[in-house]
Design a protein around this motif. Structure first.
Motif, PDB file in Angstrom:
ATOM      1  N   THR A  21      -1.908  16.946   3.990  1.00  0.00           N
ATOM      2  CA  THR A  21      -0.477  16.756   4.268  1.00  0.00           C
ATOM      3  C   THR A  21      -0.259  16.407   5.738  1.00  0.00           C
ATOM      4  N   ILE A  22      -1.254  15.782   6.354  1.00  0.00           N
ATOM      5  CA  ILE A  22      -1.183  15.492   7.785  1.00  0.00           C
ATOM      6  C   ILE A  22      -0.902  14.020   8.062  1.00  0.00           C
ATOM      7  N   SER A  23      -1.681  13.135   7.472  1.00  0.00           N
ATOM      8  CA  SER A  23      -1.630  11.730   7.857  1.00  0.00           C
ATOM      9  C   SER A  23      -1.832  10.799   6.672  1.00  0.00           C
ATOM     10  N   ALA A  24      -1.311   9.580   6.837  1.00  0.00           N
ATOM     11  CA  ALA A  24      -1.563   8.476   5.914  1.00  0.00           C
ATOM     12  C   ALA A  24      -2.374   7.412   6.633  1.00  0.00           C
ATOM     13  N   TYR A  25      -3.199   6.687   5.872  1.00  0.00           N
ATOM     14  CA  TYR A  25      -4.011   5.608   6.419  1.00  0.00           C
ATOM     15  C   TYR A  25      -3.804   4.336   5.599  1.00  0.00           C
ATOM     16  N   TRP A  26      -3.649   3.220   6.301  1.00  0.00           N
ATOM     17  CA  TRP A  26      -3.633   1.898   5.666  1.00  0.00           C
ATOM     18  C   TRP A  26      -4.685   1.053   6.354  1.00  0.00           C
ATOM     19  N   THR A  27      -5.513   0.364   5.570  1.00  0.00           N
ATOM     20  CA  THR A  27      -6.583  -0.392   6.200  1.00  0.00           C
ATOM     21  C   THR A  27      -6.674  -1.821   5.705  1.00  0.00           C
ATOM     22  N   LYS A  83      -3.030  -4.144   1.423  1.00  0.00           N
ATOM     23  CA  LYS A  83      -3.600  -3.070   2.239  1.00  0.00           C
ATOM     24  C   LYS A  83      -4.062  -1.906   1.368  1.00  0.00           C
ATOM     25  N   GLY A  84      -5.315  -1.485   1.552  1.00  0.00           N
ATOM     26  CA  GLY A  84      -5.756  -0.259   0.924  1.00  0.00           C
ATOM     27  C   GLY A  84      -5.089   0.920   1.606  1.00  0.00           C
ATOM     28  N   SER A  85      -4.771   1.984   0.855  1.00  0.00           N
ATOM     29  CA  SER A  85      -4.051   3.120   1.432  1.00  0.00           C
ATOM     30  C   SER A  85      -4.576   4.427   0.858  1.00  0.00           C
ATOM     31  N   ALA A  92       4.045   0.426   2.368  1.00  0.00           N
ATOM     32  CA  ALA A  92       3.875  -0.415   3.556  1.00  0.00           C
ATOM     33  C   ALA A  92       3.326  -1.780   3.184  1.00  0.00           C
ATOM     34  N   GLY A  93       3.695  -2.775   3.994  1.00  0.00           N
ATOM     35  CA  GLY A  93       3.154  -4.113   3.839  1.00  0.00           C
ATOM     36  C   GLY A  93       3.555  -4.761   2.533  1.00  0.00           C
ATOM     37  N   GLY A  94       2.877  -5.839   2.213  1.00  0.00           N
ATOM     38  CA  GLY A  94       3.138  -6.524   0.961  1.00  0.00           C
ATOM     39  C   GLY A  94       4.006  -7.751   1.125  1.00  0.00           C
ATOM     40  N   GLY A 137       0.843  -1.188   0.000  1.00  0.00           N
ATOM     41  CA  GLY A 137       0.000   0.000   0.000  1.00  0.00           C
ATOM     42  C   GLY A 137       0.878   1.237   0.000  1.00  0.00           C
ATOM     43  N   CYS A 138       0.614   2.180  -0.900  1.00  0.00           N
ATOM     44  CA  CYS A 138       1.462   3.375  -1.050  1.00  0.00           C
ATOM     45  C   CYS A 138       0.660   4.651  -0.809  1.00  0.00           C
TER      46      CYS A 138
END
Length: 317
Positions: free
Chosen positions: A217-223, A210-212, A177-179, A164-165
């Motif tokens: 410009t504050i946060s990233a999310y991976w779910t 992972k979906g991303s 992340a992940g993979g 997930g990027c």
């Protein structure tokens, strides 16, 4: 892909670096046994998704890499047209028309189960994937010329299939992340130097698919991956990572995708995926980190939801 995309697009890659905000998200391809060419468009102002027949992919694909130039066009790279073939070709969607067609340049190697992110108007990255094995390879595309080449400075710290990027254009850094064998490790790639290293904090859960997405410009999310609904949030300023329970997905979404609206309405989206091949979409409110099912944004491609990809654009309609 989204016209915006978190510098992949705002979901797969880029955040709003200028005064303009993203308008639409593009959600492309996918599979459930066979592959599809379907392109859906998510209108950020209304949170409604509908098929866009003009932007249909030129070939059936799943597991593509993505990068958005953010203003005028975006790219879909590699993937699977069928289970026995890995692609190296790249398709380009012109947002104004919107028409999708192949470009001349190809990736350095044919790969599927990839992802990608964007450094904004200048360039983007097609990341990881799988061919004869999991890959740490990164190809870089120059958005102005459609030129593509492997970039060894950006090589991932681990081989990753279905990562997930996301990307923070404010600080000029992309994250993967992940993979596959990568488990909980998160890599960061500096847009200006192409150099990739791992960060100290890690995900609270491992796995692939992972979906991303990114807020501004504050946060990233991976779910979510197979068997869980967990959402992790990372601060771009500190690279600190934590689980956010209220932001968890409503279903397990392995091989789903994600996109953020870059501040247009303050939402991010967890899109399709899962063992049950769901087309459902959850909408995350960034201000409160709460997520819930949002049926108006569901994908239209019934039966082909897994390993689709998404990106966003900042073009003015």
């Amino acid at each position: 892909m989204l016209k915006l995309n978190h510098l992949t697009g705002f979901g797969s890659g880029v955040s709003a670096a200028g005064a303009s905000l993203p308008v639409n998200g593009y959600l492309a391809g996918g599979r459930n046994g066979t592959r599809t060419t379907i392109m859906d468009k998510l209108v950020f102002a209304t949170s409604v998704t509908a098929v866009d027949t003009d932007a249909t992919l030129s070939e059936e694909r799943d597991g593509m890499g993505v990068s958005s130039e953010t203003q005028t066009h975006g790219y879909w790279s590699g993937g699977h047209p069928d289970p026995t073939v890995d692609e190296d070709s790249i398709m380009k969607t012109t947002f104004a028309t919107p028409v999708t067609a192949a470009i001349t340049d190809v990736m350095s190697t044919a790969r599927n189960a990839m992802h990608g992110f964007s450094a904004g108007i200048s360039h983007g990255y097609f990341v990881g994937g799988h061919s004869t094995g999991d890959s740490d390879r990164v190809d870089k595309i120059t958005h102005a010329t459609d030129a593509v080449a492997v970039n060894t400075d950006a090589t991932l710290t681990k081989e990753r299939t279905k990562p997930g990027c996301t990307s923070d254009s404010g600080l000029g850094i992309g994250y993967t992340a992940g993979g596959g064998t990568a488990d909980t490790v998160i890599d960061k790639t500096v847009h200006s130097t192409d150099v990739t290293t791992s960060i100290t904090d890690v995900h609270t859960y491992g796995g692939e698919g992972k979906g991303s997405h990114s807020d501004t410009t504050i946060s990233a999310y991976w779910t979510s991956t197979s068997g869980n609904t967990t959402t992790n949030k990372m601060s771009y300023a500190t690279n600190s990572v934590s689980a956010v329970t209220d932001a968890d997905s409503s279903i397990s979404r392995q091989d789903g995708s994600g996109v953020g609206d870059g501040g247009t309405a303050g939402f991010g989206y967890y899109i399709s995926g899962g063992i049950t091949a769901a087309i459902s979409t959850d909408r995350l409110t960034h201000a409160t980190d709460t997520a819930a099912a949002h049926t108006d944004a569901d994908r239209t491609n019934t039966g082909f939801p897994n390993q689709g990809r998404s990106m966003a654009d900042f073009s003015v309609t």
